[in-house]
Design a protein around this motif. Structure first.
Motif, PDB file in Angstrom:
ATOM      1  N   VAL A 196       1.118  -1.280  -0.175  1.00 30.36           N
ATOM      2  CA  VAL A 196      -0.339  -0.333  -0.035  1.00 30.36           C
ATOM      3  C   VAL A 196       0.632   1.335  -0.499  1.00 30.36           C
ATOM      4  O   VAL A 196       0.650   2.272  -0.801  1.00 30.36           O
ATOM      5  CB  VAL A 196      -0.922  -0.110   1.212  1.00 30.36           C
ATOM      6  CG1 VAL A 196      -1.447   1.510   1.393  1.00 30.36           C
ATOM      7  CG2 VAL A 196      -2.125  -0.734   0.870  1.00 30.36           C
ATOM      8  N   ALA A 206       0.756   4.061  -2.872  1.00 33.28           N
ATOM      9  CA  ALA A 206       0.340   5.260  -2.569  1.00 33.28           C
ATOM     10  C   ALA A 206       1.195   6.827  -2.943  1.00 33.28           C
ATOM     11  O   ALA A 206       0.926   7.779  -3.144  1.00 33.28           O
ATOM     12  CB  ALA A 206       0.212   5.195  -0.856  1.00 33.28           C
ATOM     13  N   SER A 257      -2.222   7.901   2.276  1.00 31.14           N
ATOM     14  CA  SER A 257      -1.975   6.138   2.727  1.00 31.14           C
ATOM     15  C   SER A 257      -2.604   6.534   3.905  1.00 31.14           C
ATOM     16  O   SER A 257      -2.153   6.989   4.622  1.00 31.14           O
ATOM     17  CB  SER A 257      -0.602   5.828   2.674  1.00 31.14           C
ATOM     18  OG  SER A 257       0.555   6.309   3.666  1.00 31.14           O
ATOM     19  N   PHE A 273       2.616   5.826   7.114  1.00 34.31           N
ATOM     20  CA  PHE A 273       1.485   6.318   6.915  1.00 34.31           C
ATOM     21  C   PHE A 273       1.507   7.247   6.517  1.00 34.31           C
ATOM     22  O   PHE A 273       1.492   8.698   7.840  1.00 34.31           O
ATOM     23  CB  PHE A 273       0.498   5.200   7.270  1.00 34.31           C
ATOM     24  CG  PHE A 273       0.519   3.884   6.443  1.00 34.31           C
ATOM     25  CD1 PHE A 273       0.721   3.666   5.762  1.00 34.31           C
ATOM     26  CD2 PHE A 273       1.483   3.193   7.313  1.00 34.31           C
ATOM     27  CE1 PHE A 273       0.012   2.213   5.325  1.00 34.31           C
ATOM     28  CE2 PHE A 273       1.479   1.813   6.308  1.00 34.31           C
ATOM     29  CZ  PHE A 273       0.452   1.244   5.318  1.00 34.31           C
TER      30      PHE A 273
END
Length: 283
Positions: free
Chosen positions: A14, A18, A25, A60
């Motif tokens: 991910v 992203a 994200s 993130f």
């Protein structure tokens, strides 16, 4: 944006996607990895797992935790951008009207049996042996009915084990037809099964720790301070001396606070703030 609900390979995929797409994200942290590793592998894993968690989640844009206790745990680990976002329940599917006398009769139990239901994984951190020992201490008319699968299934003369019910509506029939929901786990980051049981009007007897400790109090059942069988037996017995109608109404009211109609807008608000910040950065 892209959200990851798994802290292993999927999370890194991910992050890569992203970055490539230029979108935010999000990670949803459902498990306390440090506690899980220490329990299943050994205490020596805590330091490296803590470092992994910090390294992963700080990449993130936003990390969501399902309870305040899990949010605080991540902050203590050194994760910076953490917000509390509880899970939700469909209160129309999980409803007291799902009570099913035919299903209850199919258990072939005495009419006055007190059916304690557990739903979830059969894993060491769920402390199912505590529930089995508590029911053995209590004796008739108490019975533990456990729905799930995993390496440590419960067992005992007053224990009934069934495969996990994947159909939400059928599960609602099970929960609404039992007498109380029980959970001895002390590492729950939220307690979704307990919330589904409360939506069905069931009182809950659960360990007063972490996510379950935030969901369950004396108004909806009993939060058990100690994790031993004696404490759970006492709590279960005490629960059945209470006003059942008042407990059922309070449990239902508590679950309605987590209805998806309320929870989903909260989640969308997190997304909108994140997308808004990304848009401002692009200007």
């Amino acid at each position: 944006l892209i959200e990851a609900g798994d802290p292993c390979r999927l999370a890194w995929a991910v992050l890569d996607a992203a970055q490539s797409l230029g979108v935010p994200s999000v990670a949803f942290c459902h498990s306390n990895l440090e506690a899980l590793a220490a329990r299943t592998v050994g205490a020596w894993t805590q330091r490296p797992v803590r470092g992994y968690v910090r390294k992963l989640y700080n990449r993130f844009d936003l990390v969501l935790a399902p309870s305040e206790s899990m949010r605080q745990c991540l902050l203590d680990t050194g994760v910076r951008a953490v917000e509390c976002q509880p899970l939700g329940v469909d209160t129309q599917v999980f409803h007291p009207r799902r009570q099913d006398t035919v299903w209850r009769a199919s258990l072939a139990l005495p009419p006055h049996a007190r059916v304690l239901v557990y739903v979830g994984r059969f894993a060491p951190e769920k402390r199912l042996e505590v529930l089995c020992q508590a029911v053995a201490r209590l004796g008739p008319p108490y019975v533990l009915l456990a729905f799930g699968a995993g390496p440590t299934p419960p067992s005992g003369p007053r224990v009934m084990v069934r495969r996990y019910e994947h159909d939400s509506l059928r599960l609602a029939h099970v929960l609404a037809s039992a007498d109380a929901f029980v959970h001895a786990g002390d590492q729950e980051t939220f307690g979704l099964a307990a919330l589904e049981a409360m939506a069905c009007g069931l009182p809950v007897v659960a360990r007063a720790a972490h996510g379950l400790g935030e969901l369950v109090d004396d108004s909806v059942g009993v939060g058990v301070e100690r994790g031993d069988a004696s404490a759970f037996a006492e709590a279960i017995e005490a629960c059945f001396t209470r006003d059942r109608t008042a407990l059922a109404q309070a449990a239902r009211a508590r679950a309605e606070q987590y209805d998806w109609q309320r929870v989903l807008p909260q989640l969308m608000a997190h997304y909108r703030r994140l997308l808004g910040r990304r848009a401002e950065q692009a200007l």
